[in-house]
Design an enzyme around this catalytic site. Structure first.
Site, PDB file in Angstrom:
ATOM      1  N   CYS A 169       0.830  -1.223   0.000  1.00 16.78           N
ATOM      2  CA  CYS A 169       0.000   0.000   0.000  1.00 16.78           C
ATOM      3  C   CYS A 169       0.855   1.260   0.000  1.00 16.78           C
ATOM      4  O   CYS A 169       0.441   2.287  -0.533  1.00 16.78           O
ATOM      5  CB  CYS A 169      -0.874   0.065   1.250  1.00 16.78           C
TER       6      CYS A 169
HETATM    7  N1  LIG Z   1      -3.770  -0.595  -0.819  1.00 14.69           N
HETATM    8  C1  LIG Z   1      -4.196  -0.477   0.430  1.00 14.69           C
HETATM    9  O1  LIG Z   1      -4.780  -1.386   0.985  1.00 14.69           O
HETATM   10  N2  LIG Z   1      -4.046   0.693   1.036  1.00 14.69           N
HETATM   11  C2  LIG Z   1      -4.328   0.942   2.396  1.00 14.69           C
HETATM   12  C3  LIG Z   1      -5.214   2.121   2.560  1.00 14.69           C
HETATM   13  C4  LIG Z   1      -5.528   2.411   3.997  1.00 14.69           C
HETATM   14  C5  LIG Z   1      -6.313   3.682   4.185  1.00 14.69           C
HETATM   15  N3  LIG Z   1      -6.475   3.985   5.570  1.00 14.69           N
HETATM   16  C6  LIG Z   1      -7.673   3.569   3.543  1.00 14.69           C
HETATM   17  O2  LIG Z   1      -8.599   3.147   4.231  1.00 14.69           O
HETATM   18  O3  LIG Z   1      -7.820   3.915   2.379  1.00 14.69           O
END
Ligand SMILES: NC(=O)NCCC[C@H](N)C(=O)O
Length: 413
Positions: free
Chosen positions: A401
């Protein structure tokens, strides 16, 4: 012309990656704002920065060029001059709820007075009402949110650079994201692609831009090889957006297969890459929680149909068979997060134990806290580079991520 974007797999040796160093935005909020900002806790900033620098240095030590979103955005604005700065500010203010009016004017004056880097940082961090010497007189400010502390909310999720855009082949998607907390993020990616000297006018294809009402996020977009993608049907990515990008890829690229994988629609598993990643030619991490009775899961393989713009869809429920067919493999190794133990798998998936970043075939970066999954990966022959993760994990994202690969070497087999 060599494209500045070259990303034809999930596992080819990583050459260039886009990161965002966490800044004041990850602490500029209170607990009651957390659900709306998609955060589960408030990280301790100095430690989060230390952890992020450790992550960046791990990549650098392995030959990866690290680019920073905040720096590229400011450089893109520098390149575009006063006209671009004005256009960008108008767009950002409009998307922040201030298309016109006295508050718009006050915010614009405040931001426009800064140099581009300070302005970018400030927009990312959010703007408190007490920062500007201005008393709003519009009805919305007076009647609706008089007590609210912010004119512009912080964007704490920016360090998850994976999601607002995704590089596919020699192009990318610039994403319309699901929740308001993240929708402004991809405006930074758009100005970088359109105006940064490294990317502008270099023939980069935008497979799908951010001007859509249907939703797609990079955590759901997996580039399995140079003609097959997997895309999660998830809390964040809708089926109609998948059809749309598939149609564009089939028309203008060598991509001829998109596997849509249905996963549970919830916060813990918000993207496909929180439960499934490719880590070697024939190895994947899979969170057992996405598999139903008998290990089944709904997959839909999209391929070009007979007529112009038509799409053929084949529904299957065996993930392994679907992947073997699409990737022409005799067998493959699905490695269960937490070794399949329901408590450990649940705990380690929550802390991004499935969210591995491959930096070469069979070489992955993971959070050190997921020690059961990490040990299992080693037993399956992978080289595991662990990074520290106490604070970064509070945002609910891991090494995949936190990284947007821009250039990977092509695979040799
Ligand atoms: N690719 C991913 O899974 N990204 C993590 C995103 C976490 C962020 N707090 C969200 O909820 O969008």
């Amino acid at each position: 012309m060599t494209s500045p974007i070259h990303n034809f797999s999930e596992i080819g040796k990583l050459k260039t990656v886009l990161l965002k160093r966490p800044g004041h935005e990850i602490e500029n909020f209170t607990p009651d704002m957390m659900p709306r900002l998609l955060f589960d806790d408030i990280p301790y900033l100095p430690k989060a920065q230390e952890e992020h620098d450790y992550f960046a240095n791990t990549l650098r030590d392995n030959g990866v060029e690290v680019l920073y979103l905040e720096k590229l955005a400011a450089e893109a604005l520098d390149a575009g001059g006063a006209e671009l700065k004005d256009k960008f500010l108008e767009q950002m203010l409009t998307e922040s709820g201030y298309a016109t009016g006295a508050t718009h004017d006050a915010l614009k004056e405040y931001l426009a007075s800064m140099n581009n880097q300070d302005m970018v940082n400030k927009i990312m961090e959010g703007i408190r009402k007490n920062e500007i010497d201005f008393v709003p007189t519009d009805l919305q400010s007076m009647a609706e949110d008089g007590d609210y502390e912010f004119y512009m909310d912080p964007m704490p999720n920016l360090y998850f650079t994976r999601d607002p855009s995704a590089c596919i082949g020699e192009g990318l998607s610039i994403n319309h994201m699901t929740f308001a907390a993240r929708q402004r993020e991809s405006l930074f990616n758009q100005i970088i692609i359109e105006h940064h000297p490294r990317f502008a006018n270099q023939g980069v294809h935008v497979w799908r831009d951010r001007n859509h009402s249907t939703r797609i996020e990079g955590g759901d977009e997996l580039v399995l090889n140079d003609h097959v993608m997997a895309i999660g049907v998830s809390q964040r990515t809708s089926a109609d957006a998948i059809e749309d990008i598939a149609r564009n890829l089939f028309k203008d690229s060598n991509y001829d297969t998109v596997i849509a994988i249905s996963i549970p629609h919830n916060h813990a598993m918000m993207h496909l890459d929180t439960v499934f990643t490719m880590i070697n030619y024939d190895q994947f991490t899979v969170h057992p929680g996405i598999l139903g009775e008998g290990g089944h899961i709904d997959t839909y393989t999209l391929t070009p149909g007979q007529g112009e713009g038509e799409i053929h869809i084949q529904h299957k429920t065996d993930l392994k068979e679907t992947l073997k067919d699409a990737l022409h493999l005799d067998d493959l190794d699905l490695i269960p997060t937490g070794n399949g133990d329901p408590i450990i798998a649940g705990r380690e998936q929550w802390n991004d134990g499935s969210n591995t970043l491959a930096i070469a075939p069979g070489v992955v970066v993971t959070y050190n806290r997921n020690y059961v999954s990490n040990e299992l990966l080693r037993q399956h022959g992978l080289k595991v580079l662990e990074v520290i993760s106490s604070e970064l994990s509070r945002g609910r994202g891991g090494p995949r991520c936190m990284s947007c690969p821009i250039v990977r070497e092509d695979l040799t087999k």
